[in-house]
Design a protein around this motif. Structure first.
Motif, PDB file in Angstrom:
ATOM      1  N   VAL A  28       0.550  -1.058   0.061  1.00  0.00           N
ATOM      2  CA  VAL A  28       0.021   0.134   0.083  1.00  0.00           C
ATOM      3  C   VAL A  28       1.153   1.913  -0.141  1.00  0.00           C
ATOM      4  O   VAL A  28       1.706   1.265   0.928  1.00  0.00           O
ATOM      5  CB  VAL A  28      -0.459   0.387   1.558  1.00  0.00           C
ATOM      6  CG1 VAL A  28      -1.749   1.011   1.181  1.00  0.00           C
ATOM      7  CG2 VAL A  28      -1.884  -1.485   1.374  1.00  0.00           C
ATOM      8  N   CYS A  66     -11.467   2.025   1.083  1.00  0.00           N
ATOM      9  CA  CYS A  66     -12.705   1.568   0.876  1.00  0.00           C
ATOM     10  C   CYS A  66     -14.160   2.251   0.022  1.00  0.00           C
ATOM     11  O   CYS A  66     -14.166   3.413   1.209  1.00  0.00           O
ATOM     12  CB  CYS A  66     -13.241   0.888   2.168  1.00  0.00           C
ATOM     13  SG  CYS A  66     -15.134   0.059   1.770  1.00  0.00           S
ATOM     14  N   LEU A 109      -8.650   1.806   4.522  1.00  0.00           N
ATOM     15  CA  LEU A 109      -7.474   1.492   4.117  1.00  0.00           C
ATOM     16  C   LEU A 109      -7.801  -0.035   3.889  1.00  0.00           C
ATOM     17  O   LEU A 109      -7.674  -0.708   4.722  1.00  0.00           O
ATOM     18  CB  LEU A 109      -5.905   1.881   3.941  1.00  0.00           C
ATOM     19  CG  LEU A 109      -6.064   3.266   3.323  1.00  0.00           C
ATOM     20  CD1 LEU A 109      -4.004   3.259   3.070  1.00  0.00           C
ATOM     21  CD2 LEU A 109      -6.425   4.234   2.431  1.00  0.00           C
ATOM     22  N   LYS A 143      -7.091  -4.169   3.183  1.00  0.00           N
ATOM     23  CA  LYS A 143      -5.528  -5.184   2.934  1.00  0.00           C
ATOM     24  C   LYS A 143      -5.901  -6.290   2.421  1.00  0.00           C
ATOM     25  O   LYS A 143      -6.880  -6.740   2.142  1.00  0.00           O
ATOM     26  CB  LYS A 143      -5.465  -5.436   4.537  1.00  0.00           C
ATOM     27  CG  LYS A 143      -5.457  -4.327   6.019  1.00  0.00           C
ATOM     28  CD  LYS A 143      -4.949  -4.706   6.718  1.00  0.00           C
ATOM     29  CE  LYS A 143      -4.885  -3.974   7.873  1.00  0.00           C
ATOM     30  NZ  LYS A 143      -4.736  -3.840   9.432  1.00  0.00           N
ATOM     31  N   PRO A 195     -11.071  -3.029   6.893  1.00  0.00           N
ATOM     32  CA  PRO A 195     -10.852  -3.705   8.630  1.00  0.00           C
ATOM     33  C   PRO A 195     -11.971  -2.753   9.495  1.00  0.00           C
ATOM     34  O   PRO A 195     -12.273  -3.162  10.363  1.00  0.00           O
ATOM     35  CB  PRO A 195      -9.338  -3.284   8.621  1.00  0.00           C
ATOM     36  CG  PRO A 195      -9.122  -1.595   8.052  1.00  0.00           C
ATOM     37  CD  PRO A 195      -9.210  -2.492   7.019  1.00  0.00           C
TER      38      PRO A 195
END
Lengths: 148, 349
Positions: free
Chosen positions: A66, A90, A96, A98, A109
């Protein structure tokens, strides 16, 4: 009396117009000052958190990275020898994603939203797929991203 | 000496007469109780927030490179910095809880009804401004939690059709939470919203003075007595009870409001697991989570906020006694229970 009233009414209107124009002419630059400039579009290099360009050799098979690009946070995955890139943001609330190597999905998450390897939203709250970017490698091995 | 100075001032601008008329001999209902003191408690906590905020400002640096270290310096190195920061954070929690209690008591006592509609509107605006300043202040330490909670919080407007994306861009000052966002939120938190709050609180108190304090609905005794000394001492007692609660948590539970992610510097390229907003936004967060359509979830909350704000216009019945308004009382109790359940659910989900 009539003349006085008419003068008064004229003055009221004149003061109103002057104050209104002052407010409007002051408001325009203030509003423009507060609206941020849009980021530039076009090809750009993927960098790490320190702003240094990433080399394609640093991303091993099955792993992800990332980093930053002009598109914002970007996730790059090496799958079957090929690099694929998506926006890491997202589409639900901006956390963010994963890369989950065990089931080839992207996981957010924050609210457990999932996307498949093609960036398509497959479960959880995300309303749209992850935007995909094109990947090209320059002569130095840097990763260049572009709009698809 | 001091008396001579006060006498000299009074001789010129008649300050004693104003204090007598507006404060010490201001006539209030003789049957007021604990619930009537919450406004004074809010004023006391607001003063504490302003004072601790000014002290924090002396050492805080609003830069993404230095904010986290400056907050660590305040907490760990500056003498009593830990105390100032914790009082500021836990004081804000107590302010919100007291504000909730104050609004609920106004609802149950029907004190939003004519002629006190303006106080209700101003009170709702104060509540909104307080929630927004809390959101803005949350980003300032530039920790992992503050960064990602702000990312999620500022993303809510994105679901609004047409203008949603622009609104997010405007609030953040760019595509992502960055230095521009920190500068904007810093300005809002330390200057714009406090000034707005001072104005709104002033207007709220002014309107209360004009309409007079509402008589308790549970009594027909409309006798009025001067505010000083009975209710002045009563307010002071309640203020000290709330201060005792605040400092009990500051000294014995200082970790409240500081989960592990607040101790890690913000990393814009790594979202931590299970990111959650502050407890007072958990109910709203849980609604967004359980309603699959984000726009629907936000619209529903917008409708509820609008209904609460417009309550004096919607409920025009003159009856103030809550036991004569069973439907209204049931709605308020349901709303409070729903908020508490959603908050607890949000913290565990």
């Amino acid at each position: 009396m009539e003349e006085n009233l008419s003068r008064r009414s004229f003055l009221k209107k004149a003061v109103g117009i002057v104050v209104g124009l002052t407010a409007a002419s002051s408001a325009a630059p203030i509003v423009r000052y507060l609206i941020p400039k849009l980021s530039k579009e076009g090809d750009n290099i993927l960098t790490n958190a320190d702003g240094e360009p990433m080399n394609e050799k640093d991303i091993a098979e099955g792993s992800s990275f990332v980093g930053s690009s002009a598109f914002g946070p970007t996730i790059v995955v090496r799958n079957a020898g090929k690099l694929i890139a998506y926006s890491a943001v997202c589409t639900h609330l901006g956390c963010l994603v994963k890369w989950q190597q065990n089931d080839d999905t992207f996981l957010c998450p924050c609210h457990a939203g999932r996307y498949d390897i093609n960036g398509k939203n497959i479960s959880g709250p995300p309303p749209a797929p992850l935007p995909k970017y094109s990947v090209t490698i320059d002569a130095s091995g840097h990763i260049l991203l572009g709009k698809v | 000496m001091i008396k001579k100075i006060i006498d000299a001032i009074d001789e010129r601008i008649g300050i004693r007469a104003d204090i007598k008329e507006q404060l010490t001999e201001y006539m209030v209902p003789s049957r007021m109780n604990f619930w009537y003191s919450l406004g004074a408690v809010l004023l006391a906590i607001f003063t504490i927030e302003i004072m601790t905020g000014i002290l924090l400002l002396i050492n805080y640096i609003p830069s993404v490179k230095e904010a986290f270290d400056s907050v660590a310096l305040i907490t760990g190195t500056i003498p009593f910095g830990w105390l100032v920061r914790r009082v500021h954070v836990l004081g804000s929690y107590l302010f919100i809880i007291t504000l909730f209690l104050h609004m609920i008591s106004v609802l149950f006592m029907g004190a939003y009804k004519k002629p006190r509609e303006i106080q209700w509107f101003l009170g709702c605006m104060i509540f909104g401004a307080v929630m927004f300043t809390c959101l803005a202040g949350y980003l300032l330490p530039w920790s992992q939690l503050s960064y990602w909670a702000t990312t999620v919080g500022t993303n809510f407007p994105s679901s609004i059709p047409v203008i949603g994306g622009f609104m997010v861009h405007l609030v953040r000052g760019g595509e992502l939470v960055s230095q521009s966002t920190l500068s904007r939120f810093f300005t809002l938190h330390v200057v714009v919203i406090p000034l707005l709050l001072i104005f709104l609180i002033g207007a709220h108190i002014f309107a209360m003075h004009r309409t007079g304090v509402s008589n308790p609905p549970w009594t027909t005794d409309t006798t009025k007595i001067p505010f000083y000394p009975k209710f002045f001492l009563g307010d002071l007692t309640i203020i000290y009870i709330f201060l005792a609660i605040l400092f009990f948590f500051v000294f014995f539970f200082p970790q409240i409001g500081f989960p592990p992610d607040t101790l890690v510097r913000a990393n814009p390229l790594l979202t931590p697991e299970h990111i959650k907003p502050e407890w007072y936004f958990l109910g709203s967060y849980q609604v967004i989570k359980i309603i699959p359509n984000k726009f629907l979830g936000i619209s529903l909350q917008g409708v509820i906020v609008a209904l609460i704000f417009l309550l004096p216009v919607i409920d025009r019945c003159e009856e103030r006694r809550v036991w004569k308004r069973p439907i209204f009382a049931s709605c308020v109790i349901f709303a409070v229970v729903a908020y508490v359940v959603l908050t607890i659910w949000g913290s565990y989900s």
